[in-house]
Design a protein around this motif. Structure first.
Motif, short mmCIF file in Angstrom:
data_model
loop_
_atom_site.label_atom_id
_atom_site.label_comp_id
_atom_site.label_asym_id
_atom_site.label_seq_id
_atom_site.Cartn_x
_atom_site.Cartn_y
_atom_site.Cartn_z
N GLN A 57 0.82 -1.21 -0.05
CA GLN A 57 0.04 -0.01 -0.05
C GLN A 57 0.90 1.25 -0.01
O GLN A 57 0.34 2.29 -0.47
N SER A 58 2.12 1.17 0.74
CA SER A 58 2.87 2.32 0.73
C SER A 58 3.32 2.68 -0.72
O SER A 58 4.26 3.73 -0.91
N ARG A 65 8.45 2.30 -7.20
CA ARG A 65 7.71 0.98 -7.47
C ARG A 65 8.27 0.14 -8.61
O ARG A 65 8.40 -1.15 -8.70
N LYS A 119 1.88 2.50 -3.62
CA LYS A 119 0.64 2.88 -4.57
C LYS A 119 0.32 4.27 -4.77
O LYS A 119 -0.31 4.52 -5.90
N SER A 120 0.74 5.22 -4.04
CA SER A 120 0.59 6.69 -4.48
C SER A 120 1.61 7.08 -5.53
O SER A 120 2.53 6.41 -6.01
N PRO A 121 0.97 8.19 -6.48
CA PRO A 121 1.63 8.69 -7.61
C PRO A 121 2.92 9.02 -7.38
O PRO A 121 3.97 8.56 -8.29
N ASP A 122 3.57 9.47 -6.41
CA ASP A 122 4.75 10.01 -6.10
C ASP A 122 5.86 8.55 -5.90
O ASP A 122 6.97 8.81 -5.96
N LYS A 123 5.15 7.66 -5.65
CA LYS A 123 5.97 6.55 -5.54
C LYS A 123 6.35 5.62 -6.90
O LYS A 123 6.63 4.53 -6.84
N LYS A 124 5.66 6.08 -7.78
CA LYS A 124 5.68 5.38 -9.19
C LYS A 124 6.94 4.91 -9.62
O LYS A 124 7.17 3.62 -9.89
#
Length: 204
Positions: A44-45, A55, A47-52
């Motif tokens: 879940q950590s 990831r 999934k945010s756009p800034d983690k693209k």
């Protein structure tokens, strides 16, 4: 070039539920990679756009652990591989892996409900093995064979055959044509341009 989905199929086993049949050590190592990829996708950590970017880097790191890009690059360049310097080989290998990442990393993130059935490993000598799988999506199934070689206790993928089409053979044909016409420099310019276009979303 072989249909664009070819490498997506090649790595889709990393993203789906693997259903064992009688696979051996090589197949088991492929399945173990499934958990690593799913862990990243389900985090879940992440999934945010800034983690693209983070990831995607994590996903491809796992892919790199199971795919032998050095051997894939060597076989894809075929007869031209020994004609270039060691430094050029390393540059080509990096560009080759970047191309595969650019072409398919977004598709990897969008896996759906496909499943993969593993069959027996088929030895091809002391250090080589073929793992037969079948990708199932709804009522449709696609046979996919992974060619692996043993390296330091790990089984690494160096080619993928999908319904009779080899990923490496397809690249070899494409690269040979470009190399004969434009040399290594011209081929690498082409690959860099394709990577740039993919990164900018200009091609699918």
């Amino acid at each position: 070039m072989l249909k664009k989905s070819v490498f997506l199929f090649a790595v889709v086993f990393l993203l789906t539920s693997a259903h064992p049949a009688f696979s051996g050590e090589a197949g088991d190592q492929l399945k173990a990679t499934v958990g690593k990829i799913l862990a990243v996708l389900q985090d879940q950590s992440m999934k945010s756009p800034d983690k693209k970017l983070e990831r995607r880097n994590r996903i491809f790191k796992v892919v790199e652990e199971r795919f032998d890009f050095t051997e894939m690059a060597r076989r894809s360049l075929g007869e031209f591989w020994p004609r270039i310097t060691e430094a050029e080989q390393k540059d080509f290998e990096l560009l080759f892996s970047n191309l595969l990442e650019a072409m398919y990393i977004t598709k990897i993130e969008k896996f759906s409900d496909e499943t993969v059935n593993f069959s027996d490993d088929q030895p091809k000598g002391e250090q080589y093995i073929l793992v037969h799988t079948e990708i199932v999506s709804g009522s449709h199934s696609t046979p996919v064979d992974y060619s692996l070689r043993s390296m330091n206790g790990q089984w690494l993928v160096y080619d993928v055959n999908i319904e009779g089409f080899s990923l490496v053979t397809n690249f070899r044909t494409e690269f040979a044509d470009a190399f004969r016409k434009e040399g290594l420099k011209g081929l690498m310019i082409r690959l860099n341009e394709r990577i740039k276009a993919l990164d900018q979303g200009e091609v699918s």
